[in-house]
Design a protein around this motif. Structure first.
Motif, PDB file in Angstrom:
ATOM      1  N   ALA A  76       4.230  16.152 -12.595  1.00  7.44           N
ATOM      2  CA  ALA A  76       5.694  16.328 -12.239  1.00  7.44           C
ATOM      3  C   ALA A  76       6.161  15.862 -10.981  1.00  7.44           C
ATOM      4  N   LEU A  77       5.188  16.019 -10.122  1.00  6.42           N
ATOM      5  CA  LEU A  77       5.694  15.836  -8.646  1.00  6.42           C
ATOM      6  C   LEU A  77       6.130  14.492  -8.394  1.00  6.42           C
ATOM      7  N   GLY A  78       5.160  13.402  -9.313  1.00  5.89           N
ATOM      8  CA  GLY A  78       5.687  11.957  -9.009  1.00  5.89           C
ATOM      9  C   GLY A  78       4.814  11.552  -7.651  1.00  5.89           C
ATOM     10  N   LEU A  79       3.706  11.776  -7.460  1.00  6.39           N
ATOM     11  CA  LEU A  79       3.051  11.424  -6.185  1.00  6.39           C
ATOM     12  C   LEU A  79       2.681   9.986  -6.391  1.00  6.39           C
ATOM     13  N   PRO A  80       2.836   9.254  -5.240  1.00  5.85           N
ATOM     14  CA  PRO A  80       2.374   7.824  -5.499  1.00  5.85           C
ATOM     15  C   PRO A  80       0.679   7.864  -5.229  1.00  5.85           C
ATOM     16  N   GLN A  81       0.073   6.798  -5.439  1.00  3.86           N
ATOM     17  CA  GLN A  81      -1.514   6.802  -5.087  1.00  3.86           C
ATOM     18  C   GLN A  81      -1.886   6.613  -3.754  1.00  3.86           C
ATOM     19  N   ASP A 140      -1.585   3.308   6.232  1.00  2.00           N
ATOM     20  CA  ASP A 140      -0.664   3.015   7.256  1.00  2.00           C
ATOM     21  C   ASP A 140      -0.846   1.691   7.695  1.00  2.00           C
ATOM     22  N   HIS A 141      -2.104   0.912   7.757  1.00  2.00           N
ATOM     23  CA  HIS A 141      -2.029  -0.415   8.358  1.00  2.00           C
ATOM     24  C   HIS A 141      -2.410  -1.140   7.220  1.00  2.00           C
ATOM     25  N   GLU A 142      -1.852  -0.681   5.871  1.00  2.00           N
ATOM     26  CA  GLU A 142      -1.993  -1.609   4.905  1.00  2.00           C
ATOM     27  C   GLU A 142      -3.526  -2.144   4.493  1.00  2.00           C
ATOM     28  N   ILE A 143      -4.217  -1.287   4.700  1.00  2.00           N
ATOM     29  CA  ILE A 143      -5.727  -2.024   4.241  1.00  2.00           C
ATOM     30  C   ILE A 143      -6.107  -1.302   3.241  1.00  2.00           C
ATOM     31  N   ALA A 144      -6.439  -2.012   2.202  1.00  2.00           N
ATOM     32  CA  ALA A 144      -6.772  -1.248   0.894  1.00  2.00           C
ATOM     33  C   ALA A 144      -8.146  -0.747   1.078  1.00  2.00           C
ATOM     34  N   HIS A 145      -8.501   0.204  -0.032  1.00  2.00           N
ATOM     35  CA  HIS A 145      -9.650   0.860   0.050  1.00  2.00           C
ATOM     36  C   HIS A 145      -9.912   1.391  -1.257  1.00  2.00           C
ATOM     37  N   ALA A 202      -6.155  -0.097  -8.074  1.00  4.53           N
ATOM     38  CA  ALA A 202      -5.384   1.042  -8.849  1.00  4.53           C
ATOM     39  C   ALA A 202      -4.403   0.340  -9.619  1.00  4.53           C
ATOM     40  N   SER A 203      -4.517   0.671 -11.021  1.00  6.97           N
ATOM     41  CA  SER A 203      -3.552  -0.170 -11.763  1.00  6.97           C
ATOM     42  C   SER A 203      -2.170   0.794 -12.097  1.00  6.97           C
ATOM     43  N   VAL A 204      -2.178   1.885 -11.556  1.00  8.12           N
ATOM     44  CA  VAL A 204      -1.203   2.832 -11.874  1.00  8.12           C
ATOM     45  C   VAL A 204      -0.747   3.594 -10.466  1.00  8.12           C
ATOM     46  N   ASN A 205       0.396   3.427 -10.098  1.00  4.84           N
ATOM     47  CA  ASN A 205       1.146   3.934  -8.639  1.00  4.84           C
ATOM     48  C   ASN A 205       1.490   5.616  -9.134  1.00  4.84           C
ATOM     49  N   HIS A 206       0.462   6.347  -9.525  1.00  6.30           N
ATOM     50  CA  HIS A 206       0.935   7.741  -9.678  1.00  6.30           C
ATOM     51  C   HIS A 206      -0.596   8.339  -9.406  1.00  6.30           C
ATOM     52  N   LEU A 207      -0.794   9.128  -8.356  1.00  4.33           N
ATOM     53  CA  LEU A 207      -1.725   9.814  -7.725  1.00  4.33           C
ATOM     54  C   LEU A 207      -2.925  10.183  -8.850  1.00  4.33           C
ATOM     55  N   HIS A 208      -4.005   9.776  -8.736  1.00  5.03           N
ATOM     56  CA  HIS A 208      -4.885   9.953  -9.852  1.00  5.03           C
ATOM     57  C   HIS A 208      -6.444   9.738  -9.072  1.00  5.03           C
ATOM     58  N   MET A 229       0.966  -1.046  -0.021  1.00  3.90           N
ATOM     59  CA  MET A 229      -0.037  -0.012  -0.091  1.00  3.90           C
ATOM     60  C   MET A 229       0.951   1.314  -0.054  1.00  3.90           C
ATOM     61  N   ARG A 230       1.941   1.181   0.660  1.00  2.00           N
ATOM     62  CA  ARG A 230       2.952   2.253   0.874  1.00  2.00           C
ATOM     63  C   ARG A 230       3.990   2.427  -0.394  1.00  2.00           C
ATOM     64  N   GLN A 231       3.809   1.685  -1.411  1.00  2.00           N
ATOM     65  CA  GLN A 231       4.915   1.756  -2.495  1.00  2.00           C
ATOM     66  C   GLN A 231       5.491   2.986  -2.938  1.00  2.00           C
ATOM     67  N   ALA A 232       6.770   3.182  -3.447  1.00  2.00           N
ATOM     68  CA  ALA A 232       7.046   4.573  -3.758  1.00  2.00           C
ATOM     69  C   ALA A 232       6.657   4.875  -5.051  1.00  2.00           C
ATOM     70  N   PHE A 233       6.561   5.856  -5.502  1.00  2.00           N
ATOM     71  CA  PHE A 233       6.419   6.120  -7.089  1.00  2.00           C
ATOM     72  C   PHE A 233       7.717   5.560  -7.893  1.00  2.00           C
ATOM     73  N   ASP A 234       7.679   4.931  -8.976  1.00  2.00           N
ATOM     74  CA  ASP A 234       8.758   4.732  -9.835  1.00  2.00           C
ATOM     75  C   ASP A 234       8.589   5.254 -10.965  1.00  2.00           C
ATOM     76  N   PRO A 235       9.389   6.467 -11.125  1.00  2.00           N
ATOM     77  CA  PRO A 235       9.602   7.090 -12.553  1.00  2.00           C
ATOM     78  C   PRO A 235       9.721   6.004 -13.775  1.00  2.00           C
TER      79      PRO A 235
END
Length: 387
Positions: free
Chosen positions: A176-181, A284-289, A214-220, A117-123
């Motif tokens: 361009a900020l590369g925010l994760p989802q 933070d508790h790795e619970i999908a939503h 979510a299929s893309v780890n980029h905030l949307h 759930m907390r995976q970082a954005f990967d450019p």
């Protein structure tokens, strides 16, 4: 087609020659408080299949989005040409709206490999800085004097190239900020205000977390039109906290946490704060939503009439799923939990029942003990005084 903006005229359409797209700047859609429609939006006696076919003029936002979206479809920028989708309301108490969308099931982009759930954005992975220029419709901007202490990022409104329904767009804060989802207050505010900018009662906005399909780890966030009422608009609810800030939605496909606002600041900002505290806890508790924003009735009321008196935000905590189940009739994400089923095959569409749909959805929900633990935590967060 040019859309009027006061005394100026701004075109949200592309030039006809594709080679000219690169040099074209992104137009701004600037809006003020007077364009947020809190009252007077309701379902007509009949609901046409297309949002641009509603009786009477749409809002300036609807005109800008629909005209630009239609042009991108005509130019072939989508993965498939979306016609009028075959639609049925499944018999039963819930009132599922099922639509057959074979091409979305086949042609949509494969989801990214995500393990947390907390995976970082990967450019290096696909993200929204890599889209074609023509996919962007406009930049959504609030006027500087619009109330609200939250800083509002610029939001790019772009087509979803594998559309779920007519007018399906993505709301992407400053790509361009590369925010994760992970849901942020500014992004949620943009989603809420997009719903309020539309005079179409069926324009909804939603968010899928990582692990929540979510299929893309980029905030949307997703926004789309659906010319059908959904169960979550008017389902009854039970108050969970003494202040009445958090309710449990009942008699719908899945129990969800209901937040509601019937008016502008400071209520809107307080709602954004409460929702984001809840989604932060879940992340933070790795619970999908999954989260869904729609016009609807106040908590505890069923609104049998066509009037829509406020905005409902529904949040579902669920089991994490980092892979789509291609063998299922539909994948369970934000729209399915709200009662809108996007079905992949003609065979499943013809045989789908309410009982089978509920079984698929129930299989994605948290086990009872964990659900009770999450509810207790979110009630405690909702009871906290605003800073």
């Amino acid at each position: 087609m040019a859309i009027s903006q006061g005394s100026n005229e701004t075109s949200y359409l592309l030039p006809p020659n594709k080679e000219d797209w690169e040099g074209r700047g992104i137009p701004d859609f600037v809006y003020g408080q007077q364009e947020l429609l809190w009252e007077g939006v309701q379902w007509p006696e009949y609901a046409p299949s297309r949002p641009d076919a509603l009786p009477g003029p749409g809002s300036r936002f609807d005109s800008a989005l629909c005209s630009a979206w239609r042009q991108r479809m005509d130019l072939g920028l989508f993965r498939y040409c979306l016609g009028e989708l075959q639609t049925q309301t499944l018999p039963g108490a819930v009132g599922f709206v099922a639509q057959l969308n074979v091409e979305r099931g086949v042609q949509r982009r494969a989801p990214q490999s995500i393990g947390s759930m907390r995976q970082a954005f990967d450019p290096k992975q696909f993200n929204f800085t890599k889209i074609r220029p023509g996919e962007v419709l406009f930049r959504l901007r609030r006027k500087p004097d619009l109330p609200g202490a939250l800083r509002q990022e610029d939001i790019l409104v772009m087509i979803n190239v594998s559309p779920l329904e007519w007018g399906h767009v993505l709301l992407v804060p400053e790509p361009a900020l590369g925010l994760p989802q992970r849901l942020l207050p500014g992004a949620l505010r943009a989603g809420l205000e997009a719903v309020l900018l539309s005079s179409h009662p069926g324009f909804r906005v939603g968010f899928n977390s990582l692990g929540g399909l979510a299929s893309v780890n980029h905030l949307h966030l997703h926004g789309y039109y659906l010319a059908h009422r959904l169960p979550v608009e008017r389902a009854p609810s039970e108050r969970l906290d003494p202040g009445g800030h958090l309710h449990l939605l009942q008699a719908v496909p899945a129990p969800g946490f209901l937040f509601y606002t019937g008016g502008p600041e400071p209520d809107l900002e307080a709602l954004i704060s409460r929702v984001c505290r809840a989604t932060d806890y879940l992340t933070d508790h790795e619970i999908a939503h999954n989260l869904f924003v729609t016009r609807g009735a106040p908590p505890g009321k069923t609104s049998p009439s066509s009037a829509l008196t406020g905005v409902r935000v529904i949040l579902w905590a669920r089991k994490s799923s980092f892979k789509r189940k291609e063998s299922e009739a539909f994948n369970v994400a934000l729209c399915e939990l709200a009662g809108h089923l996007s079905v992949k095959t003609s065979q499943d569409f013809g045989s789908l029942t309410e009982a089978a749909s509920l079984a698929l959805i129930q299989d994605c929900l948290l086990p009872p003990a964990q659900a009770e633990e999450v509810q207790a935590a979110l009630v405690a967060l909702a009871s906290q005084k605003e800073p």
